[in-house]
Each structure stands twice: as structure tokens, then as C-alpha cells.
Design a protein around this motif. Structure first.
Motif, short mmCIF file in Angstrom:
data_model
loop_
_atom_site.label_atom_id
_atom_site.label_comp_id
_atom_site.label_asym_id
_atom_site.label_seq_id
_atom_site.Cartn_x
_atom_site.Cartn_y
_atom_site.Cartn_z
N VAL A 200 0.83 -1.21 0.00
CA VAL A 200 0.00 0.00 0.00
C VAL A 200 0.86 1.26 0.00
CG1 VAL A 200 -0.19 0.00 2.53
CG2 VAL A 200 -1.95 1.13 1.16
N GLY A 201 0.38 2.25 -0.73
CA GLY A 201 1.03 3.56 -0.75
C GLY A 201 -0.04 4.62 -0.92
N ARG A 202 0.38 5.82 -1.25
CA ARG A 202 -0.59 6.87 -1.55
C ARG A 202 -0.02 7.73 -2.68
NH1 ARG A 202 -0.48 11.20 3.48
NH2 ARG A 202 1.73 11.76 3.32
N ASP A 203 -0.90 8.24 -3.51
CA ASP A 203 -0.46 9.03 -4.66
C ASP A 203 -0.28 10.47 -4.21
OD1 ASP A 203 0.19 9.95 -7.15
OD2 ASP A 203 -1.31 8.77 -8.18
N TYR A 257 -7.37 2.26 -6.60
CA TYR A 257 -7.35 3.53 -5.88
C TYR A 257 -8.52 3.60 -4.89
CZ TYR A 257 -3.67 6.08 -8.36
OH TYR A 257 -2.47 6.51 -8.84
N ALA A 258 -8.23 4.07 -3.68
CA ALA A 258 -9.26 4.31 -2.66
C ALA A 258 -9.25 5.79 -2.31
CB ALA A 258 -9.00 3.47 -1.42
N PRO A 259 -10.40 6.37 -1.95
CA PRO A 259 -10.46 7.81 -1.69
C PRO A 259 -9.64 8.20 -0.47
CG PRO A 259 -12.52 6.74 -1.07
CD PRO A 259 -11.70 5.72 -1.80
N ARG A 277 -6.95 5.28 5.31
CA ARG A 277 -6.71 6.03 6.56
C ARG A 277 -5.34 5.66 7.12
NH1 ARG A 277 -8.40 4.65 12.38
NH2 ARG A 277 -7.92 6.58 13.49
N PHE A 278 -5.01 4.36 7.15
CA PHE A 278 -3.73 3.92 7.70
C PHE A 278 -2.55 4.57 7.00
CE2 PHE A 278 -0.17 1.05 6.59
CZ PHE A 278 0.52 1.07 7.81
N ALA A 295 -5.36 6.56 -1.68
CA ALA A 295 -4.51 5.40 -1.40
C ALA A 295 -4.36 4.57 -2.66
CB ALA A 295 -5.12 4.55 -0.29
N MET A 296 -3.17 3.99 -2.82
CA MET A 296 -2.89 3.08 -3.93
C MET A 296 -2.74 1.69 -3.31
SD MET A 296 -0.04 5.46 -5.81
CE MET A 296 -0.10 4.66 -7.42
#
Length: 338
Positions: A200-203, A257-259, A277-278, A295-296
């Protein structure tokens, strides 16, 4: 008189054909020259969706939530997801990463935190900042390529039964730097609480059309090349490289992708929302920057050991292949013994 009229009609026909040929050549020249100018970087003022304005089909009405229509996660409880690859829907089995990769990622994350705690300074590169390779989206205006690579922070993902506890603890320790780092280091070392079917990561560079916070001081909306590729073609290859050896891994994944979370404290309902959230809380508590990003979520389909070590690695597929071979050998042995 009839001959004169016939002659006039012929001359008009020739004129029309000449005009159409000239128009066709001019139009072709326009596109050719326009493409050449872009390819050579001669013109920086491109009209490009995502630079002059976001691509609407990628966003919900709020302008913050990615609308990825190329992934279906409704069967994840059976470790199955569907993705539209190159316009065709296909099913994929989500796989669990093997022990070698777990030891690799876990051990190097512990080493990174040892460095951060000893030097009190950031660590650059290494296992928590792999390269993400994507392909197949809408081209950028300044490139002829759809293929793209980018480095992004990527981490293990907590199992569903532990994710709220871990995220809440991070928030509890957000102002206690030394205690938080010691606690996080111990968590990286404990492999039992992580879901190794997911990374997991985030863009952190994509900006939605209505997100004033993420724009910072930039008034222009932006969609990264990675984001655009994964909206259209959600295959993502993650390339990990050790910072102190020749060990490397390649994960082939489907990225969903998650919001971004509404805030850091509210506990959401679904697992994907909890993952978002994490990873945002992890970034917030590490850097004290309260921006929230999509989130990716990388669901593992295949994994390869690409380590440059004779006798191991060298592109060996490791997800479930070795285990299956062992099982086949055991069954054959049982039949032979009787």
C-alpha cells in the motif's frame, strides 16, 4: 456551347480536387508539425487534459474521490478481483508473498528505522521507496510514451483485524517522536500483523479538481502520469531494490485507488477505506504534514526474485510456484511409496 460547358465543369472539378488535396496536405502537415513540436519540446503551452483541466471520468462529483472503473473488488473475500486490461475484463487470483520477500522487506524496514533513530535524519531510497511502472493511459502532452516509471513510498498493509489498532496507536503517538519510531520499528519486525497479499502507498502528487489543500500554492489541477495510466490500465509493476545488497524483487500487481480519508481520527467502515486512513496517518505522523491523498492498494498477482545472486534470484518466479512444486513432489513420493 455544350463543349464549352463541359470544359468549364472539368476545370471546376480539377479545382475542387486540387483544393481538397491542398487541404489534406495542409491538415496532415499541421498534425505532423504539431507532434514534432511536442516531441522536440519546442512548445510548452500544450492543451492537455489534467494540465489545463482534469479528466472528468476519473473523479466523483466531489472532485476528491478517484473513480476507477477498471477494477472490480467485489470478490476479494475469495481472493479474486477483476480488472479491465487493454479493454478486456480478466479475473486475477490474489497471491500471498513468500517468506523470502517478507524477510527482505521486514528486515530492511527495521534497518531504515535504525538509521533514522540513530542519525535523526531521513533515509532516502531503499525498500520503502520502490519504482512503480505503469502503462496504457492517456499520453502526456509533452511525451510520445504511455509507459511511465515513478518512485513512490510503499509499505506492508496491516491485516484487517489489526489495522484500526495500528492506525489509532500511530495517532496516539504522533507527538512522541522517539516512542513512535521505536513502536513502528517493532511493528515492521513482527510479520504476523501484516497482510502480505497487499502492498500500500498513496499518490502524493495527484491533485483532484476540487481539492484546495492538496493544491498547496499551485492553482493548476494535476493528474500524474502514473494516476492516468492506472485509471485506464491498472497493471502496476513494483520494483524493490535493497540499499545495501544485490537483492531485488519484482511484484506484478493490480492497483486499486481508494479515496483519501475525510480526517485522520474517524474510523471508516470498509477495509479499503481503513487502508487509506492507515497509509495517510502513517505519512501524517511521520512528517507532520496533514495533506490527504488517494490510497494506492496493490493486490499481488505475481512476484519474481530478480536478485543478482548466482543460484537464486535471476528472475525466478516465487509466488506459490515453489510451494506447488513441493506439494506435487510430496504427492508423487506418497504414490511411489504406496
Amino acid at each position: 456551347m455544350e463543349k464549352e460547358l463541359e470544359k468549364k465543369e472539368k476545370s471546376h472539378g480539377l479545382a475542387r480536387r486540387s483544393f481538397m488535396k491542398l487541404g489534406g496536405f495542409s491538415l496532415l502537415s499541421f498534425f505532423t508539425l504539431n507532434n514534432a513540436r511536442k516531441a522536440l519540446g519546442a512548445d510548452e503551452d500544450f492543451s492537455e487534459p489534467g494540465i489545463t483541466g482534469n479528466i472528468k471520468r476519473y473523479w466523483e462529483a466531489d472532485g476528491l474521490t478517484p473513480r476507477q472503473k477498471t477494477v472490480n473488488v467485489s470478490k476479494l473475500s475469495d481472493d479474486i478481483l477483476s480488472a479491465r486490461i487493454d479493454g478486456i475484463w480478466k479475473q486475477f487470483k490474489v497471491k500471498e508473498l513468500n517468506q523470502s520477500f517478507r524477510d527482505f522487506q521486514s528486515g530492511l524496514l527495521v534497518e531504515i528505522y535504525d538509521f533514522i533513530m540513530a542519525k535523526n535524519m531521513p533515509f532516502f531510497g531503499g525498500v520503502y521507496c520502490p519504482a512503480i511502472i505503469s502503462n496504457g493511459g492517456i499520453k502526456r502532452g509533452d511525451s510520445q510514451f504511455r509507459l511511465n516509471g515513478a518512485y513512490k513510498f510503499v509499505f506492508p498493509c496491516p491485516k484487517e483485524e489489526y489495522i484500526d489498532e495500528i492506525t489509532n496507536k500511530l495517532m496516539e503517538l504522533k507527538d512522541k517522536t522517539d516512542e513512535r519510531r521505536t513502536w513502528v520499528k517493532a511493528k515492521w519486525a513482527d510479520q504476523s500483523q501484516w497482510n502480505y497479499k497487499i502492498q500500500v502507498g498513496r499518490d502524493e502528487t495527484v491533485m483532484g479538481p476540487a481539492d484546495q489543500i492538496k493544491r498547496r500554492d499551485d492553482a493548476v489541477n494535476r493528474e500524474t502520469h502514473t494516476f492516468r495510466n492506472l485509471m485506464e490500465n491498472p497493471l502496476a509493476v513494483i520494483l524493490y531494490l535493497s540499499s545495501n545488497s544485490f537483492i531485488s524483487y519484482e511484484l506484478r500487481t493490480i492497483c486499486h485507488y481508494a479515496p483519501p480519508p475525510a480526517d485522520f481520527t474517524t474510523v471508516p467502515e470498509t477495509y479499503e477505506e481503513k487502508i487509506s486512513r492507515f497509509v495517510n496517518v502513517l505519512g501524517y505522523t511521520s512528517h507532520q504534514v496533514d495533506h490527504k491523498f488517494p490510497a494506492m492498494i496493490y493486490y499481488v498477482v505475481e512476484a519474481f526474485d530478480n536478485s543478482m545472486i548466482v543460484g537464486s534470484g535471476e528472475g525466478t518466479r516465487v509466488v506459490k510456484i515453489r510451494e506447488n512444486i513441493k506439494n506435487l513432489y510430496a504427492k508423487a513420493k506418497d504414490r511411489l511409496i504406496g
